[in-house]
Design a protein around this motif. Sequence first.
Motif, short mmCIF file in Angstrom:
data_model
loop_
_atom_site.label_atom_id
_atom_site.label_comp_id
_atom_site.label_asym_id
_atom_site.label_seq_id
_atom_site.Cartn_x
_atom_site.Cartn_y
_atom_site.Cartn_z
N TYR A 1 0.81 -1.23 0.00
CA TYR A 1 0.00 0.00 0.00
C TYR A 1 0.84 1.28 0.00
O TYR A 1 0.29 2.37 0.09
CB TYR A 1 -0.96 0.05 1.19
N VAL A 2 2.16 1.17 -0.09
CA VAL A 2 3.03 2.35 -0.06
C VAL A 2 3.70 2.53 -1.41
O VAL A 2 4.32 1.61 -1.93
CB VAL A 2 4.11 2.22 1.03
N LEU A 3 3.55 3.72 -1.99
CA LEU A 3 4.25 4.05 -3.24
C LEU A 3 5.50 4.84 -2.88
O LEU A 3 5.42 5.88 -2.22
CB LEU A 3 3.35 4.88 -4.16
N THR A 4 6.65 4.34 -3.30
CA THR A 4 7.91 5.05 -3.08
C THR A 4 8.33 5.71 -4.39
O THR A 4 8.50 5.05 -5.41
CB THR A 4 9.01 4.10 -2.61
N LEU A 5 8.45 7.03 -4.36
CA LEU A 5 8.84 7.83 -5.51
C LEU A 5 10.26 8.34 -5.26
O LEU A 5 10.50 9.05 -4.27
CB LEU A 5 7.87 9.01 -5.68
N THR A 6 11.19 7.97 -6.13
CA THR A 6 12.58 8.39 -5.97
C THR A 6 12.96 9.33 -7.09
O THR A 6 12.84 8.99 -8.27
CB THR A 6 13.52 7.17 -5.98
N LEU A 7 13.40 10.53 -6.73
CA LEU A 7 13.93 11.47 -7.72
C LEU A 7 15.23 10.89 -8.27
O LEU A 7 16.14 10.58 -7.51
CB LEU A 7 14.19 12.84 -7.08
N ALA A 8 15.31 10.75 -9.59
CA ALA A 8 16.43 10.01 -10.18
C ALA A 8 17.09 10.81 -11.30
O ALA A 8 17.23 10.35 -12.43
CB ALA A 8 15.96 8.65 -10.68
N ARG A 9 17.50 12.01 -10.96
CA ARG A 9 18.28 12.84 -11.88
C ARG A 9 19.52 13.35 -11.13
O ARG A 9 19.77 14.56 -11.07
CB ARG A 9 17.43 14.01 -12.39
N PRO A 10 20.28 12.44 -10.53
CA PRO A 10 21.37 12.86 -9.65
C PRO A 10 22.45 13.68 -10.34
O PRO A 10 23.10 14.52 -9.71
CB PRO A 10 21.93 11.53 -9.12
N GLY A 11 22.68 13.44 -11.64
CA GLY A 11 23.69 14.19 -12.37
C GLY A 11 23.38 15.67 -12.46
O GLY A 11 24.28 16.48 -12.67
N ALA B 1 -5.19 1.05 -4.20
CA ALA B 1 -4.15 0.16 -3.69
C ALA B 1 -3.00 0.94 -3.06
O ALA B 1 -2.07 0.34 -2.51
CB ALA B 1 -3.62 -0.74 -4.79
N ILE B 2 -3.04 2.27 -3.14
CA ILE B 2 -1.99 3.12 -2.58
C ILE B 2 -2.58 3.94 -1.44
O ILE B 2 -3.56 4.65 -1.63
CB ILE B 2 -1.38 4.03 -3.66
N ARG B 3 -1.97 3.86 -0.28
CA ARG B 3 -2.47 4.59 0.89
C ARG B 3 -1.47 5.60 1.43
O ARG B 3 -1.82 6.43 2.26
CB ARG B 3 -2.84 3.60 2.00
N CYS B 4 -0.23 5.53 0.97
CA CYS B 4 0.80 6.42 1.48
C CYS B 4 1.91 6.55 0.43
O CYS B 4 2.13 5.62 -0.36
CB CYS B 4 1.37 5.89 2.80
N LEU B 5 2.58 7.70 0.40
CA LEU B 5 3.69 7.92 -0.51
C LEU B 5 4.94 8.25 0.29
O LEU B 5 4.88 8.97 1.29
CB LEU B 5 3.41 9.08 -1.47
N VAL B 6 6.08 7.74 -0.17
CA VAL B 6 7.39 8.10 0.37
C VAL B 6 8.19 8.72 -0.77
O VAL B 6 8.24 8.17 -1.88
CB VAL B 6 8.13 6.88 0.94
N ILE B 7 8.80 9.87 -0.51
CA ILE B 7 9.56 10.58 -1.54
C ILE B 7 11.02 10.63 -1.12
O ILE B 7 11.35 11.19 -0.07
CB ILE B 7 9.00 12.00 -1.75
N LYS B 8 11.88 10.05 -1.95
CA LYS B 8 13.31 9.98 -1.68
C LYS B 8 14.07 10.54 -2.88
O LYS B 8 13.46 10.98 -3.86
CB LYS B 8 13.71 8.51 -1.43
#
Length: 275
Positions: free
Chosen positions: A29-39, A64-71
């Motif tokens: 139930y957790v969507l993890t969104l990772t910022l992926a433009r490190p350069g 199906a998604i109840r929470c988001l994590v942003i990394k």
Amino acid sequence: MQSPFFAPDTYTRFDPARLQYLKVEVKDYVLTLTLARPGKRNAFNQAMAEEIAFVLGYANQDTAIRCLVIKAEGPVFCAGADLNAFLDAGVQRSIPAPQRKVNLGEAFAFTYKPSIAQIEGPVLAGGFLILAGATFAYATPEVHFSLPEVKRGIWPMQVMASLSRRVPERKIMEMCMTGRLYTSAEAHQMGLLSDVINAGSIQEKVSELAGQLAASAPLAISSGMRAFQAMHTHNNQATLYRMLQEELEKLLQSEDAAEGIHAFKEKRHAVWKNR
């Protein structure tokens, strides 16, 4: 719960593998969104901003998604907008085109599921739209925060609106006018962070909170977030409390409310249906 930028039927074409600047994973139930433009220090161009808004909108409507994590990948959480890229008129998208121009402050404001920002690198300029837009924000002690726009002859216009929900007005003006660096401890003291967590423990803390949020009643949370947002539009106390009373009465008629009451009486975990 519709996105202000994308039509509901566009989400049927959502494929995380096609995203250019983000990594997305859904588990328990957790969507993890990772910022992926490190350069580029995770500075967002128009396409990346659209991808973030698209993922937020997708999470908003997916039961199906109840929470988001942003990394974020790399040493910088987010350096704000990539101004050179925004001056380029061409946008190469991996997602459907939005119905109008995306801005991240509005995208977060219309997300009615709890989000947690896990910050392990500096946050600069427009990165504050993510930091202040998230429901909760945790950072490691060595992270610093800054709005340096004034040193470049510009001003963090949209950031002001996001900060106004978290930070006193005088502090907002100080941050915008001086462009100085703030430590994690200072950011926590002013209300910008939920807490400061050591690097070795932040992942565990965020995962624990995400699990708690995912286990809570999803309809109650989304309804509460919508009501909280609506509170800012009410100047009259009588109409404000009337609106909140009506929202509570709607919740009391829901299947989840009945399930929650039965589960409490029967001393068991509730099985939420989000309706």
